[in-house]
Design an enzyme around this catalytic site. Structure first.
Site, PDB file in Angstrom:
ATOM      1  N   GLU A 191       0.804  -1.228   0.000  1.00 42.22           N
ATOM      2  CA  GLU A 191       0.000   0.000   0.000  1.00 42.22           C
ATOM      3  C   GLU A 191       0.837   1.278   0.000  1.00 42.22           C
ATOM      4  OE1 GLU A 191      -3.947  -1.389   2.382  1.00 42.22           O
ATOM      5  OE2 GLU A 191      -2.177  -1.158   3.614  1.00 42.22           O
TER       6      GLU A 191
HETATM    7  C1  ACM Z   1      -1.781  -5.426   4.227  1.00 35.89           C
HETATM    8  O1  ACM Z   1      -2.807  -5.931   4.701  1.00 35.89           O
HETATM    9  N1  ACM Z   1      -1.722  -4.122   3.964  1.00 35.89           N
HETATM   10  C2  ACM Z   1      -0.610  -6.227   3.935  1.00 35.89           C
END
Ligand code: ACM
Length: 487
Positions: free
Chosen positions: A302
């Site tokens: 992310e």
């Molecule tokens: C995640 O759940 N951002 C790895």
């Protein structure tokens, strides 16, 4: 249900005998062999079944010919075909003999012995049913992850968590040590990471961090249970706690503010500054020096505030820092977009395309599909803790999947193992941890241990029901799912 039919994870082979071996105040634990690990394995067994039964089990070295009435622990090269974690257990009316090629196998077998004893015994009849078991895991990596960044958890909580996962034969604890909301590991060359970055958590409470001595204590505690700690420093995103601690890590040389919310994807290290890589080198060097296990996890998920080409540049520069300090890189599935070091391991959580790319690049994959293995996902719409962005995951759904057929194109040979992460945006106390993790974790441990062809939910749910009293006896505050007819 007879105890040999109720073991979780389900062993590879169980042959029931007749009769039972009754433990008494005279039962000894006899160590056959000179290996130093045997003594601590015996202490572990005595430390579990002593308080349970009220007997004080004496531990002695022996030849194996001391006869009836005893529990034998033996390192035996004849069991080598069962691998480093396999074991055999033979119990008849007179004695119990546990044998393994490696200490880790004896440790896993001890968990089976404990499960063969009742959770409580009317009239003090502590008996192990006669049985022959030969057992070994399907996957070599069977783990859970604890997010100690969004909310901080004490060393005592982490140790309790290690004990809870060890009972189901897991062998990895991944610690998510840094994120936007908190930096949780002392780095001596960058002290403000914990001074500033460790000073808060989601909701604004005071947070905390592990000193290097405390971290080593956790690592050792895990090692005594044949559990490897995988430390994660998430980057280049999920880094606000570091960016708030040191202005020079920001492209505009201005420290960010401490963050106590739960948004994701807004922070990034400054990818084009040399100081960024000096920082990472220092952090990885100190972390590698206190981590005996083979892996360092560099996150990589992310990173929405990092340009795609910057992300690739960054990951191509950071992986060699990890390998320079003798460790193998693990990264969340987005890391597959970079050039992967020969041994880099990719952790599938959300994007099947990334994970397929990883496999095509020759990487091994850890399977952590958020729709099945994320322990912070709510059981259903009435669950008060947790989130549901990936799915509601009832106990049957967490159990009924096969890592080797979950993503088309990723099969057994590509898979290192499985991991069940617990993210802690909504998780504040040990009771919260236990409620979300149990009773799903035993099923996920079995997904990693037992071949898919030997598993089915209708049979498993009856076994799991018998673990209710065991969880209660351990003080585990589990979710009493209606999918299970609890005993
Ligand atoms: C995640 O759940 N951002 C790895």
């Amino acid at each position: 249900m007879d105890a040999p039919d109720a073991i979780i994870p389900k062993p590879v082979s169980v042959t029931k005998g007749s009769g039972a071996f009754k433990l008494t105040g005279d039962t000894k634990i006899i160590l056959v062999g000179d290996q130093p690990e045997l003594a601590s394995l015996a202490r572990h067994l005595a430390g579990k079944i002593g308080p349970l039964t009220g007997f004080n089990f004496v531990t002695v070295k022996g030849t194996g010919n001391e006869g009836k009435g005893n529990i034998y622990l033996r390192l035996d090269a004849n069991t080598a075909e069962l691998g480093d974690e396999g074991y055999t257990l033979k119990v008849d009316g007179e004695m119990a003999s546990l044998a393994a090629n490696k200490p880790a196998g004896l440790f896993r077998g001890i968990q089976t012995v404990i499960q063969l004893l009742p959770a409580s015994a009317e009239g003090g009849n502590w008996s192990i049913p006669a049985v022959g078991i030969s057992d070994h895991p399907l996957y070599g990596y069977r783990g859970s992850m604890l997010d100690v960044s969004r909310h901080f958890f004490s060393v005592a909580d982490v140790k309790r968590y290690i004990d809870l996962i060890a009972a189901y034969k897991m062998n990895v604890l991944h610690l998510h040590l840094s994120d936007d909301q908190g930096w949780r590991i002392e780095i001596k060359s960058w002290p403000k990471l914990t001074e500033i970055g460790g000073s808060s958590e989601v909701g604004g409470a005071k947070g905390g961090f592990y000193t290097q001595d405390e971290y080593r204590d956790i690592v050792n505690y895990a090692a005594e249970r044949y559990i490897t700690i995988v430390p994660e420093i998430d980057m280049p995103g999920h880094t606000n706690a570091a960016l708030a601690s040191y202005p020079e890590l920001n492209c505009n040389d201005t420290a960010t503010k401490i963050y106590t919310g739960t948004e994701v994807g807004f922070s990034t290290l400054c990818v084009n500054k040399d100081i960024t890589y000096k920082f990472i080198d220092d952090v990885i060097r100190e972390l590698a020096a206190m981590t005996p296990g083979p892996y360092i996890h560099i996150g990589g998920d992310e990173s929405h505030a990092t340009k795609k080409e910057d992300y690739v540049t960054f990951m191509n520069k950071v992986q060699p820092i990890v390998t320079k300090y003798g460790k193998t890189v693990v990264g969340w599935d987005e890391i597959a977009n970079a050039t992967l070091e020969p041994n880099t391991i990719v952790q599938f959580w959300a994007d099947e395309g990334n994970s397929l790319t990883a496999v095509q690049k020759g990487a091994k994959v850890i399977m952590s599909p958020a729709k099945k293995a994320y322990l912070d996902m709510q059981y259903d719409s009435t669950t008060k803790l947790g989130l549901h962005w990936a799915a509601y995951i009832e106990v049957d759904s967490a159990y009924a999947w096969d890592p080797a057929s979950y993503v088309k194109g990723i099969s057994r040979d590509n898979i290192l193992g499985i991991e069940a992460p617990l993210w802690s945006e909504t998780i504040v106390t040990m009771d919260d941890i236990e409620y979300m993790v149990f009773p799903r974790l035993p099923g996920l441990a079995e997904v990693g241990w037992t071949p898919a062809g030997a598993r089915n939910w209708e049979e498993y749910r009856k076994r799991l029901a018998t673990h209710g009293p065991r969880m209660k006896a351990s003080g585990v505050d589990y979710y009493p799912s209606k999918k299970v007819d609890w005993k």
